[in-house]
Design an enzyme around this catalytic site. Structure first.
Site, mmCIF file in Angstrom:
data_model
loop_
_atom_site.group_PDB
_atom_site.id
_atom_site.type_symbol
_atom_site.label_atom_id
_atom_site.label_comp_id
_atom_site.label_asym_id
_atom_site.label_seq_id
_atom_site.Cartn_x
_atom_site.Cartn_y
_atom_site.Cartn_z
ATOM 1 N N ARG A 5 27.917 26.633 2.432
ATOM 2 C CA ARG A 5 28.134 25.238 2.025
ATOM 3 C C ARG A 5 29.181 24.578 2.914
ATOM 4 O O ARG A 5 29.826 25.232 3.725
ATOM 5 C CB ARG A 5 28.529 25.205 0.553
ATOM 6 N N TYR A 25 7.302 -4.174 16.051
ATOM 7 C CA TYR A 25 6.980 -4.194 14.618
ATOM 8 C C TYR A 25 7.744 -3.089 13.885
ATOM 9 O O TYR A 25 7.792 -1.946 14.354
ATOM 10 C CB TYR A 25 5.458 -4.013 14.426
ATOM 11 N N GLU A 56 -8.990 -12.152 16.444
ATOM 12 C CA GLU A 56 -8.888 -11.306 15.248
ATOM 13 C C GLU A 56 -10.283 -10.900 14.775
ATOM 14 O O GLU A 56 -11.247 -11.662 14.912
ATOM 15 C CB GLU A 56 -8.172 -12.069 14.127
ATOM 16 N N ARG A 58 0.800 -1.224 0.000
ATOM 17 C CA ARG A 58 0.000 0.000 0.000
ATOM 18 C C ARG A 58 0.835 1.278 0.000
ATOM 19 O O ARG A 58 0.318 2.366 -0.184
ATOM 20 C CB ARG A 58 -0.969 -0.003 1.197
ATOM 21 N N LYS A 114 8.762 -1.173 2.831
ATOM 22 C CA LYS A 114 8.013 -0.335 3.778
ATOM 23 C C LYS A 114 8.856 0.168 4.946
ATOM 24 O O LYS A 114 8.835 1.353 5.269
ATOM 25 C CB LYS A 114 6.795 -1.099 4.293
ATOM 26 N N ASN A 169 37.820 30.165 -8.230
ATOM 27 C CA ASN A 169 38.632 29.155 -7.543
ATOM 28 C C ASN A 169 38.919 27.942 -8.400
ATOM 29 O O ASN A 169 39.703 27.099 -8.028
ATOM 30 C CB ASN A 169 37.925 28.722 -6.252
#
Ligand code: UD1
Ligand code: CA
Length: 454
Positions: free
Chosen positions: A330, A100, A151, A15, A22, A383
């Site tokens: 940077r 999980y 369940e 999904r 996942k 540079n």
């Protein structure tokens, strides 16, 4: 009692609509599984075993930590079957906790409550009261006593009205679990080996299973799709924002802050809206971050103000600097104290000493700038010669006029002034004016071009 943690992560996660497994989907800049492993370490697991399946190689590659154990579940025959893959190597005298890979927001404090309730001989299951329990396993109790978990698909009408659901997080002694798993069957509506059936088996063996309620739904939320991933992201960011505020950090709007790594703040820090912090960022006392800033792996010195719309990465500023708006620092940009870097200025691999100013439209790369230097608008350090990078050195107190090109390698002496528009490729002596540009001429009687007659 030593703790072994099993993390179930064999699910494919269709999904998500993604090629990335996942448990590797990012939450606050880190894979879902990272958060679960961090929580497991926090509660002091002696052994962590991840049960993997689909995309397993990628998952393993993303967590190249020798202390993790991996168990392959080639076929997904249910959560009970998944745990079976992890237990054979587990010492009998450990306590096992099942987590999980797609439930990333569990707090260590909640798990400690569960582990404490489990004790040395009992078992404990984490539950929560759901507004809409549809689809989840239900906890069947007799009074306070947990009897079993059923369940949705196997439940009776009456059982389906139970609001207390099974989060799947379960804790019990390893030796007992090994025996209970052997007794699991798959004679149910999904034909799977349910870990949740272990609860009924334990109770039948006379073992107490303590049902411990989680404080919030968010903690036990499983992530199955991008919508839930975004929900979890906001929930986690909210948690982080609350932690910062309780520590004294001022936030214009806790809902518009993103921390994808660790943010360490001193006293009286204020952060306006839409700031994103990535990697390890440290903000000193009294730092003020205005709106729309991205700051990654950087340290901002005490009292420094970062005005709106800056991009700062791998940089460090000393105290009392002023950065932006619209500045880019940077990697390797190191500013001392009271330095000013203004709009549309880019600085890379360069040091800027105390009190110097680079205020407008400038590129400074591979340069060492001394103290109290003023770099005029539109100045560029050249540079790169197309093959190699070279350094520029600017001495203390130098004044670089606007629109100057400094062709590296080159040195500007202390106190030197460089005339606007010069292209400097040789040493400019200290305290002198150096100009490199042709004399201004005016062409007399010059005719501007005209449109041709048609
Ligand atoms: C499970 C519980 C249910 C609980 C719910 C909470 C069972 C039988 N049911 O249901 O009681 O309310 O979680 O979210 O345990 N997995 C594997 N291998 C497998 C099967 C699953 O690794 O063979 C992993 C999945 O990747 C997933 C987790 O276990 O992360 C849960 O599996 P899933 O099939 O989604 O269980 P649920 O039906 O949600
Ligand atoms: Ca699920």
């Amino acid at each position: 009692m030593n703790l072994s943690i099993v993390i179930l992560a064999a699910g494919q996660g269709k999904r998500m609509g993604s090629d990335l497994p996942k448990v590797l989907q990012p939450l606050a800049g880190k894979p879902l599984l990272y958060h679960v492993i961090a929580c497991a370490r926090d509660v002091g697991a002696a052994d962590i075993c991840v049960v993997y399946g689909h995309g397993g190689e990628h998952v393993q590659a993303a967590f190249a930590e020798p202390s993790l154990r991996w168990a392959l579940q080639a076929e997904q025959l249910g959560t009970g079957h998944a745990v079976m893959q992890a237990v054979p190597e587990m010492p009998d005298d450990h306590r096992v906790l099942v987590l999980y890979g797609d439930v990333p927001l569990l707090r260590p404090a909640t798990l400690r409550r569960l582990i404490d309730a489990c004790g040395d001989d009992d078992a404990a299951v984490l539950t929560v009261n759901a507004d809409d329990p549809f689809g989840y396993g239900r906890i069947v109790r007799d009074g306070d006593k947990v009897l079993r978990s059923v369940e949705e698909k196997d439940a009776t009408e009456v059982e389906r009205t139970i609001a207390e659901i099974n989060t799947g997080v379960f804790c019990c002694p390893a030796d007992k679990l090994k025996g209970w798993l052997k007794r699991l069957g798959n004679d149910n509506r999904q034909g799977e080996y349910y870990l949740t059936d272990v609860i009924g088996i334990a109770v039948a063996d006379g073992v107490s299973v303590h049902g411990i309620k989680a404080d919030s739904w968010v903690e036990i939320m499983g992530i199955n799709d991008k919508k839930q991933l975004a929900e979890a992201e906001r929930a986690l960011q909210h948690r982080r924002a609350e932690a910062l505020m309780s520590q004294g950090v001022g936030l214009a709007d806790p809902a518009r802050l993103d921390i994808r790594g660790t943010l360490t703040c001193g006293k009286d820090v204020y952060i306006d809206v839409n700031a994103i912090f990535e990697g390890d960022v440290i903000l000193g006392d009294n730092v003020r971050i205005e709106s729309n800033n991205l700051i990654r792996d950087s340290e901002i010195g005490a009292g420094t103000v970062v005005h709106s719309n800056c991009h700062i990465e791998g940089a460090a500023t000393g105290p009392d600097c002023e950065i932006g708006p619209f500045a880019r620092l940077r990697p390797g940009a190191e500013l001392a104290d009271t330095v000013k870097v203004g709009n549309f200025v880019e600085i890379k691999k360069s040091t800027v000493a105390t009190g110097s100013k680079v205020n407008h439209l400038t590129y400074i790369g591979d340069t060492d700038i001394g103290r109290k230097v003023n770099v005029g608008a539109g100045t560029i350090t050249c540079n790169y010669d197309g093959a190699n990078k070279h350094r520029t050195t600017i001495g203390d107190g130098a004044f670089i006029g606007s629109g100057v090109e400094l062709v590296a390698p080159v040195e500007i002496g202390a106190g030197a002034t460089i005339g606007a528009g010069s292209t400097i490729s040789k040493f400019a002596p200290p305290d002198e004016l150096t100009v490199q540009r042709s004399r201004q001429t005016t062409i007399k009687n010059w005719q501007a071009p005209r449109k041709k007659d048609k």
